[in-house]
Design a protein around this motif. Structure first.
Motif, short mmCIF file in Angstrom:
data_model
loop_
_atom_site.label_atom_id
_atom_site.label_comp_id
_atom_site.label_asym_id
_atom_site.label_seq_id
_atom_site.Cartn_x
_atom_site.Cartn_y
_atom_site.Cartn_z
N ARG A 22 -20.78 8.38 -32.58
CA ARG A 22 -21.37 8.46 -31.25
C ARG A 22 -21.47 9.91 -30.79
O ARG A 22 -22.47 10.32 -30.22
CB ARG A 22 -20.55 7.66 -30.24
N GLN A 23 -20.43 10.70 -31.05
CA GLN A 23 -20.45 12.10 -30.64
C GLN A 23 -21.55 12.85 -31.38
O GLN A 23 -22.28 13.64 -30.81
CB GLN A 23 -19.10 12.75 -30.93
N SER A 24 -21.69 12.60 -32.67
CA SER A 24 -22.71 13.27 -33.45
C SER A 24 -24.11 12.86 -33.00
O SER A 24 -25.03 13.67 -33.01
CB SER A 24 -22.46 12.98 -34.93
N THR A 25 -24.27 11.62 -32.55
CA THR A 25 -25.56 11.15 -32.06
C THR A 25 -25.91 11.83 -30.74
O THR A 25 -27.07 12.11 -30.48
CB THR A 25 -25.52 9.62 -31.87
N MET A 26 -24.92 12.13 -29.93
CA MET A 26 -25.15 12.72 -28.62
C MET A 26 -25.39 14.23 -28.69
O MET A 26 -25.91 14.81 -27.75
CB MET A 26 -23.97 12.43 -27.70
N GLU A 27 -25.01 14.88 -29.76
CA GLU A 27 -25.20 16.32 -29.88
C GLU A 27 -26.68 16.64 -30.05
O GLU A 27 -27.41 15.93 -30.72
CB GLU A 27 -24.44 16.86 -31.09
N ALA A 28 -27.09 17.74 -29.44
CA ALA A 28 -28.48 18.17 -29.56
C ALA A 28 -28.76 18.64 -30.98
O ALA A 28 -27.90 19.24 -31.62
CB ALA A 28 -28.76 19.30 -28.58
N LYS A 29 -29.94 18.35 -31.45
CA LYS A 29 -30.36 18.77 -32.79
C LYS A 29 -31.44 19.83 -32.64
O LYS A 29 -32.26 19.77 -31.73
CB LYS A 29 -30.93 17.58 -33.57
N HIS A 30 -31.41 20.82 -33.53
CA HIS A 30 -32.34 21.93 -33.45
C HIS A 30 -33.02 22.16 -34.79
O HIS A 30 -32.44 21.92 -35.84
CB HIS A 30 -31.59 23.21 -33.05
N SER A 31 -34.23 22.66 -34.73
CA SER A 31 -34.97 22.99 -35.95
C SER A 31 -34.39 24.25 -36.59
O SER A 31 -33.68 25.02 -35.94
CB SER A 31 -36.45 23.20 -35.64
N LYS A 32 -34.74 24.47 -37.81
CA LYS A 32 -34.31 25.66 -38.53
C LYS A 32 -34.75 26.91 -37.77
O LYS A 32 -33.97 27.85 -37.60
CB LYS A 32 -34.89 25.64 -39.95
N GLN A 33 -35.99 26.93 -37.31
CA GLN A 33 -36.52 28.11 -36.61
C GLN A 33 -35.75 28.41 -35.32
O GLN A 33 -35.46 29.56 -35.02
CB GLN A 33 -38.02 27.93 -36.31
N LYS A 34 -35.41 27.37 -34.57
CA LYS A 34 -34.65 27.58 -33.32
C LYS A 34 -33.25 28.08 -33.64
O LYS A 34 -32.72 28.94 -32.92
CB LYS A 34 -34.59 26.30 -32.50
N LEU A 35 -32.66 27.57 -34.69
CA LEU A 35 -31.32 28.03 -35.07
C LEU A 35 -31.35 29.48 -35.52
O LEU A 35 -30.44 30.26 -35.20
CB LEU A 35 -30.74 27.13 -36.17
N LEU A 36 -32.39 29.87 -36.24
CA LEU A 36 -32.51 31.25 -36.70
C LEU A 36 -32.75 32.21 -35.54
O LEU A 36 -32.43 33.40 -35.63
CB LEU A 36 -33.62 31.39 -37.74
N ALA A 37 -33.28 31.72 -34.42
CA ALA A 37 -33.53 32.55 -33.25
C ALA A 37 -32.33 32.56 -32.29
O ALA A 37 -32.30 33.37 -31.37
CB ALA A 37 -34.77 32.05 -32.52
N ALA A 38 -31.35 31.71 -32.53
CA ALA A 38 -30.21 31.60 -31.62
C ALA A 38 -29.33 32.85 -31.67
O ALA A 38 -29.03 33.38 -32.73
CB ALA A 38 -29.38 30.38 -31.98
N ILE A 69 -30.12 27.98 -46.73
CA ILE A 69 -29.50 26.66 -46.93
C ILE A 69 -30.10 25.54 -46.07
O ILE A 69 -29.92 24.37 -46.40
CB ILE A 69 -27.97 26.70 -46.75
N LEU A 70 -30.77 25.88 -44.98
CA LEU A 70 -31.32 24.82 -44.12
C LEU A 70 -32.73 24.43 -44.56
O LEU A 70 -33.50 25.25 -45.02
CB LEU A 70 -31.35 25.28 -42.66
N ASP A 71 -33.04 23.16 -44.36
CA ASP A 71 -34.34 22.60 -44.71
C ASP A 71 -35.31 22.77 -43.53
O ASP A 71 -34.94 22.53 -42.37
CB ASP A 71 -34.18 21.12 -45.05
N GLU A 72 -36.53 23.17 -43.81
CA GLU A 72 -37.57 23.38 -42.79
C GLU A 72 -37.86 22.12 -41.99
O GLU A 72 -38.20 22.20 -40.82
CB GLU A 72 -38.90 23.77 -43.44
N HIS A 73 -37.75 20.97 -42.61
CA HIS A 73 -38.20 19.71 -42.00
C HIS A 73 -37.06 18.88 -41.42
O HIS A 73 -37.28 17.73 -41.05
CB HIS A 73 -38.96 18.89 -43.03
N SER A 74 -35.87 19.46 -41.32
CA SER A 74 -34.73 18.74 -40.77
C SER A 74 -34.27 19.39 -39.48
O SER A 74 -34.64 20.52 -39.17
CB SER A 74 -33.57 18.76 -41.77
N THR A 75 -33.46 18.65 -38.73
CA THR A 75 -32.85 19.20 -37.52
C THR A 75 -31.34 19.13 -37.68
O THR A 75 -30.83 18.27 -38.40
CB THR A 75 -33.29 18.43 -36.26
#
Length: 62
Positions: free
Chosen positions: A7-23, A37-43
């Motif tokens: 449930r906790q993992s479902t409630m966490e926000a998911k981000h694209s690779k591009q957003k994570l690289l800009a964080a 290591i991150l996939d372009e098409h996953s969050t």
């Protein structure tokens, strides 16, 4: 994974690779690793990214 973790993992926000690289929360070195290591098409949640970075840093160098 138990129900509470699921449930906790479902409630966490998911981000694209591009957003994570800009964080701002990741260093330049971490971003270099994430770019590989991150996939372009996953969050990913920040917890998943943390786990992947940790797993990558513990890999044995050949």
């Amino acid at each position: 994974m138990n129900d509470q973790e699921n449930r906790q993992s479902t409630m966490e926000a998911k981000h694209s690779k591009q957003k994570l690289l800009a964080a701002a929360r990741y260093s330049a070195g971490e971003k270099d690793v994430l770019n590989v290591i991150l996939d372009e098409h996953s969050t990913y949640s920040h917890e998943q990214v943390k786990q992947q970075l940790q797993a990558y840093s513990q890999k044995e160098v050949m």
